[in-house]
Scaffold this motif. Structure first.
Motif, mmCIF file in Angstrom:
data_model
loop_
_atom_site.group_PDB
_atom_site.id
_atom_site.type_symbol
_atom_site.label_atom_id
_atom_site.label_comp_id
_atom_site.label_asym_id
_atom_site.label_seq_id
_atom_site.Cartn_x
_atom_site.Cartn_y
_atom_site.Cartn_z
ATOM 1 N N LEU A 111 4.498 -33.271 35.072
ATOM 2 C CA LEU A 111 4.948 -32.552 33.885
ATOM 3 C C LEU A 111 4.249 -31.212 33.711
ATOM 4 O O LEU A 111 4.830 -30.270 33.168
ATOM 5 N N PHE A 112 3.018 -31.124 34.161
ATOM 6 C CA PHE A 112 2.254 -29.886 33.961
ATOM 7 C C PHE A 112 1.167 -29.792 35.019
ATOM 8 O O PHE A 112 0.537 -30.791 35.378
ATOM 9 N N ARG A 113 0.979 -28.593 35.508
ATOM 10 C CA ARG A 113 -0.081 -28.349 36.487
ATOM 11 C C ARG A 113 -0.623 -26.938 36.284
ATOM 12 O O ARG A 113 0.157 -25.981 36.173
ATOM 13 N N ALA A 114 -1.921 -26.828 36.232
ATOM 14 C CA ALA A 114 -2.569 -25.519 36.116
ATOM 15 C C ALA A 114 -3.829 -25.543 36.961
ATOM 16 O O ALA A 114 -4.764 -26.302 36.662
ATOM 17 N N GLU A 115 -3.834 -24.747 38.021
ATOM 18 C CA GLU A 115 -5.010 -24.693 38.889
ATOM 19 C C GLU A 115 -6.141 -23.957 38.181
ATOM 20 O O GLU A 115 -5.922 -23.105 37.313
ATOM 21 N N ALA A 116 -7.361 -24.300 38.551
ATOM 22 C CA ALA A 116 -8.532 -23.637 37.979
ATOM 23 C C ALA A 116 -8.500 -22.151 38.331
ATOM 24 O O ALA A 116 -8.247 -21.781 39.478
ATOM 25 N N GLU A 117 -8.728 -21.313 37.336
ATOM 26 C CA GLU A 117 -8.710 -19.865 37.531
ATOM 27 C C GLU A 117 -10.131 -19.345 37.690
ATOM 28 O O GLU A 117 -11.054 -19.787 37.009
ATOM 29 N N GLY A 118 -10.295 -18.397 38.581
ATOM 30 C CA GLY A 118 -11.605 -17.802 38.792
ATOM 31 C C GLY A 118 -11.604 -16.326 38.443
ATOM 32 O O GLY A 118 -10.587 -15.761 38.031
ATOM 33 N N GLY A 119 -12.758 -15.689 38.599
ATOM 34 C CA GLY A 119 -12.851 -14.255 38.362
ATOM 35 C C GLY A 119 -13.209 -13.909 36.940
ATOM 36 O O GLY A 119 -13.760 -14.723 36.178
ATOM 37 N N ASP A 120 -12.904 -12.660 36.561
ATOM 38 C CA ASP A 120 -13.203 -12.142 35.232
ATOM 39 C C ASP A 120 -12.547 -13.000 34.143
ATOM 40 O O ASP A 120 -11.462 -13.549 34.336
ATOM 41 N N LEU A 121 -13.218 -13.096 32.982
ATOM 42 C CA LEU A 121 -12.728 -13.923 31.882
ATOM 43 C C LEU A 121 -11.300 -13.567 31.497
ATOM 44 O O LEU A 121 -10.429 -14.440 31.403
ATOM 45 N N VAL A 173 -0.833 -31.054 23.727
ATOM 46 C CA VAL A 173 -2.290 -31.174 23.673
ATOM 47 C C VAL A 173 -2.916 -30.681 24.970
ATOM 48 O O VAL A 173 -3.901 -29.916 24.957
ATOM 49 N N VAL A 174 -2.371 -31.080 26.107
ATOM 50 C CA VAL A 174 -2.920 -30.669 27.399
ATOM 51 C C VAL A 174 -2.783 -29.163 27.579
ATOM 52 O O VAL A 174 -3.702 -28.488 28.084
ATOM 53 N N ARG A 175 -1.652 -28.600 27.162
ATOM 54 C CA ARG A 175 -1.451 -27.149 27.285
ATOM 55 C C ARG A 175 -2.484 -26.383 26.465
ATOM 56 O O ARG A 175 -3.051 -25.380 26.924
ATOM 57 N N ARG A 176 -2.743 -26.827 25.249
ATOM 58 C CA ARG A 176 -3.725 -26.130 24.400
ATOM 59 C C ARG A 176 -5.126 -26.212 24.992
ATOM 60 O O ARG A 176 -5.874 -25.215 24.989
ATOM 61 N N LEU A 177 -5.502 -27.376 25.490
ATOM 62 C CA LEU A 177 -6.820 -27.493 26.098
ATOM 63 C C LEU A 177 -6.904 -26.702 27.398
ATOM 64 O O LEU A 177 -7.971 -26.175 27.748
ATOM 65 N N ALA A 178 -5.809 -26.592 28.115
ATOM 66 C CA ALA A 178 -5.792 -25.781 29.332
ATOM 67 C C ALA A 178 -5.990 -24.306 29.014
ATOM 68 O O ALA A 178 -6.633 -23.571 29.777
ATOM 69 N N LEU A 179 -5.463 -23.854 27.885
ATOM 70 C CA LEU A 179 -5.684 -22.474 27.465
ATOM 71 C C LEU A 179 -7.133 -22.253 27.046
ATOM 72 O O LEU A 179 -7.684 -21.169 27.235
ATOM 73 N N ALA A 180 -7.750 -23.282 26.463
ATOM 74 C CA ALA A 180 -9.137 -23.156 26.025
ATOM 75 C C ALA A 180 -10.098 -23.073 27.200
ATOM 76 O O ALA A 180 -11.161 -22.450 27.092
ATOM 77 N N GLU A 181 -9.741 -23.689 28.339
ATOM 78 C CA GLU A 181 -10.643 -23.743 29.491
ATOM 79 C C GLU A 181 -9.921 -23.291 30.758
ATOM 80 O O GLU A 181 -9.513 -24.101 31.590
ATOM 81 N N PRO A 182 -9.721 -21.987 30.941
ATOM 82 C CA PRO A 182 -8.959 -21.521 32.119
ATOM 83 C C PRO A 182 -9.650 -21.786 33.443
ATOM 84 O O PRO A 182 -9.006 -21.790 34.495
ATOM 85 N N GLU A 183 -10.963 -22.024 33.434
ATOM 86 C CA GLU A 183 -11.670 -22.273 34.693
ATOM 87 C C GLU A 183 -11.591 -23.733 35.125
ATOM 88 O O GLU A 183 -12.166 -24.113 36.149
ATOM 89 N N VAL A 184 -10.878 -24.563 34.365
ATOM 90 C CA VAL A 184 -10.720 -25.985 34.681
ATOM 91 C C VAL A 184 -9.281 -26.243 35.112
ATOM 92 O O VAL A 184 -8.341 -25.718 34.506
ATOM 93 N N GLY A 185 -9.096 -27.048 36.152
ATOM 94 C CA GLY A 185 -7.760 -27.406 36.601
ATOM 95 C C GLY A 185 -7.240 -28.635 35.865
ATOM 96 O O GLY A 185 -7.990 -29.588 35.628
ATOM 97 N N ALA A 238 -8.776 -14.328 34.320
ATOM 98 C CA ALA A 238 -8.527 -15.768 34.414
ATOM 99 C C ALA A 238 -7.659 -16.229 33.253
ATOM 100 O O ALA A 238 -6.712 -17.007 33.439
ATOM 101 N N LEU A 239 -7.966 -15.757 32.052
ATOM 102 C CA LEU A 239 -7.173 -16.155 30.884
ATOM 103 C C LEU A 239 -5.752 -15.642 30.989
ATOM 104 O O LEU A 239 -4.798 -16.343 30.640
ATOM 105 N N HIS A 240 -5.573 -14.415 31.501
ATOM 106 C CA HIS A 240 -4.228 -13.852 31.624
ATOM 107 C C HIS A 240 -3.388 -14.679 32.586
ATOM 108 O O HIS A 240 -2.212 -14.956 32.322
ATOM 109 N N ARG A 241 -3.988 -15.111 33.699
ATOM 110 C CA ARG A 241 -3.241 -15.946 34.643
ATOM 111 C C ARG A 241 -2.925 -17.313 34.037
ATOM 112 O O ARG A 241 -1.836 -17.859 34.244
ATOM 113 N N ARG A 242 -3.885 -17.885 33.297
ATOM 114 C CA ARG A 242 -3.640 -19.173 32.658
ATOM 115 C C ARG A 242 -2.577 -19.042 31.566
ATOM 116 O O ARG A 242 -1.724 -19.924 31.408
ATOM 117 N N VAL A 243 -2.610 -17.955 30.816
ATOM 118 C CA VAL A 243 -1.594 -17.716 29.785
ATOM 119 C C VAL A 243 -0.213 -17.623 30.414
ATOM 120 O O VAL A 243 0.764 -18.171 29.895
#
Length: 616
Positions: free
Chosen positions: A209-219, A183-195, A222-227
């Motif tokens: 268990l999981f960590r994803a820093e907030a991504e900045g820059g072009d949509l 669930v957290v992974r899916r929501l993290a993909l939906a909102e790449p600008e949120v940590g 940011a999505l590619h880095r979050r992916v």
């Protein structure tokens, strides 16, 4: 002796109003199915509050503890009791239930959680005092002051302690933890600008268990880095960018190359206006987009977000909000299928980099032979043709003359360039053929190994499809129309799609009642049993709203023709045949994989080859 139904009693049942606690517990069963459902509701509330950092802490698979901390707008002391009232929400005013632009909108999550567990909410609005409210099994305590920075902390302990029967239906702590992580992974993909962070406190020492820093820059950046962080660097490396708009709909995201496929749908992440969904129609459209390049036992990998006017999609279908209903489902499906096919065709001969990695892994001497099916052996298998079929297919392999309707031998199409002039081409210059099946080509930076049969099979298949599309689908009229008896409902659904089916070569007409008359069928299919075909199409229409069944069957026939009409293992090729084959692969869409989804070539970089021999 006749036994009465246990629902039928001697006395007339009395209608009574349930108390508020019972109502909340019943409603909680719809909203909160398991700990992962609670995490989903709380994290979505944090996102709706404008949070930019969200921390999720759990213990014992979420059964003992779920704590969600965010830096959103927060709530005042007056807001807290209201937030625990059923159907109280700040996200809609109730005037238009089709214009929903937030994750939540029903106002059910917090009172449902409070009815089945011990809930504490601590919150603070900027430039105001913090406040806290606690509720246990529906019993609310008074609001009291609390120290907190701006934001909200929602802590849920002892989930389902008020409904202990529900605890028996939960899975193990490990399984529930995995569901929460998903669930957290899916929501993290939906909102790449949120940590996001997810921490497990089950075994004393906290475990991240999981960590994803907030991504900045072009949509897309940011999505590619979050992916890459969530799905994996290999997926990001082998994914195609999707950005297609049509008729007010827009599809954005990344879809993997066919040769980067999975054994299940675990790498399929679909969103509608940023909302994670598990919708059968969307999953079917994703599958249809890869229909021509993947075998049935493989699943594509994708992260796709469909953006549309909220008025065109109804998210108020199920309490979990995982299912949606589109006003124009056909247009949505068509956009997804078209966008994927265009992206895959635009990739040309490209194959995933994991193919080379698996090839290098197979070379390593330390790999045990009895380790079971590894990556190199698990991916692609095709049915081997019979001896008779092999014998017949050799007739198609002669360079002169070319068989009508099938691709000619490579040497008959393109004049081979000098080998030295082709080193800078993507697939290089042919240097040798080994074991009658593998073409070795030298590039500027390494070596390419081509499966001559798989490569030529795709080239022939694409040519056959072009010929079919240019000349149209030939129909074969039945001397005696075949009558298929269906229910009136099924017959009506099928006849609604009659024009679409006719464009694919299948002509049907009503025959009274629930009967349908089949008058013409696609000629390429030969003898067709109409009844099973129509029922298969009906299943697709009922499940997905449309059917690619005819297209798939015609493509399967062309695929078999291409398989038997392409150069086979054992046939010797000259350099003037191999080089044109490489050039045509570079110019043909989808030539990185054969009709069965397995790769047509492997590229090894010079550095990888040197490493195999210990020179690096």
């Amino acid at each position: 002796m006749t036994l009465l139904s246990p629902k039928i009693g001697a006395a007339r049942p009395v209608i009574r109003q349930l108390d508020e606690a019972a109502i909340n517990r019943i409603a909680a069963g719809e909203v909160v199915e398991r700990p992962a459902s609670a995490v989903k509701e709380l994290v979505e509330n944090a996102l709706d509050a404008g949070a930019r950092r969200i921390a999720v802490d759990i213990a014992c698979g979420g059964k003992a503890l779920i704590r969600v901390t965010d830096d959103g707008c927060g709530m005042t002391a007056d807001d807290l009791p209201l937030a625990l009232s059923r159907h109280a929400t700040s996200k809609i005013d109730g005037s238009d239930l089709l214009d929903i632009r937030s994750f939540g909108f029903r106002g059910e999550a917090l009172p449902s959680l409070a009815a089945v567990g011990r809930l504490t909410i601590t919150s603070r609005v900027a430039e105001a005092e913090g406040a806290q409210i606690a509720v246990s099994a529906g019993r609310i305590e008074p609001v009291r002051p609390a120290a907190l920075g701006a934001g909200t902390v929602v802590e849920l302990r002892d989930l389902f302690f008020a409904t202990p029967a529900r605890l028996k239906f939960l899975r193990t702590d490990r399984a529930e933890t995995q569901a929460i992580a998903e669930v957290v992974r899916r929501l993290a993909l939906a909102e790449p600008e949120v940590g996001f962070t997810l921490t497990d406190h089950s075994a004393g020492e906290p475990r991240l268990l999981f960590r994803a820093e907030a991504e900045g820059g072009d949509l897309f950046d940011a999505l590619h880095r979050r992916v890459a962080r969530v799905v994996g660097a290999e997926f990001a490396e082998n994914a195609l960018r999707i950005d297609v708009a049509r008729e007010g709909l827009r599809l954005q995201g990344y879809a993997a190359l066919p040769t980067y496929s999975r054994g299940s749908g675990v790498a399929q992440f679909l969103f509608v206006n940023g909302r994670p969904v598990l919708d059968r129609m969307l999953l079917g459209a994703l599958r249809a987009g890869y229909m021509d390049v993947l075998s049935r036992d493989r699943y594509p990998a994708a992260v796709l977000n469909l953006i549309c006017d909220p008025q065109r999609v109804d998210v108020n279908v199920h309490p979990a909000k995982a299912e949606v209903r589109f006003r124009e489902a056909g247009e949505v499906r068509g956009l997804i299928v078209t966008a994927l096919r265009q992206a895959l065709a635009g990739a040309g001969h490209r194959a995933s980099t994991t193919v080379a990695g698996e090839t290098l892994e197979a070379f390593r001497p330390e790999r045990p032979a009895a380790a079971g099916p590894g990556p190199a052996s698990r991916i692609y298998q095709m049915d081997r043709p019979s001896v008779a079929a092999v014998a017949r297919s050799f007739a198609f392999q002669a360079p002169e003359p070319a068989m009508p309707g099938l691709a000619e031998a490579p040497a008959a199409r393109v004049e081979a360039p000098a080998a030295e002039e082709a080193h800078d081409r993507p697939l290089g210059a042919a240097r040798a053929q080994i074991h009658g099946n593998w073409i070795l080509a030298q590039t500027e930076s390494g070596l390419v190994i081509v499966d001559q049969h798989a490569a030529h099979e795709r080239l022939v298949y694409e040519k056959l499809k072009r010929q079919r599309d240019e000349t149209g689908i030939a129909r074969q009229a039945l001397l005696i129309p075949e009558i298929v008896e269906l229910s009136p409902t099924d017959a009506a659904r099928l006849l609604e799609a009659a024009d679409e089916l006719a464009s694919a070569g299948l002509v049907i007409e009503p025959f009274g009642g629930g009967a349908v008359a089949v008058r013409e069928v696609p000629a390429i299919l030969g003898k067709v049993e109409a009844a099973p075909l129509l029922r298969d199409i009906l299943d697709d229409l009922a499940d997905l709203g449309s059917s690619d069944r005819l297209q798939a069957r015609m493509d399967a026939v062309l695929s078999r023709m291409a398989c038997h009409g392409s150069v086979r293992s054992g046939r010797a090729l000259r350099a003037e045949e191999m080089n044109p084959l490489l050039r045509e692969m570079e110019a043909t869409p989808l030539s990185g994989q054969c009709n069965h989804g397995r790769p047509t070539y492997v590229e090894l970089k010079l550095a990888d080859i040197e490493r195999l021999f210990g020179r690096r």
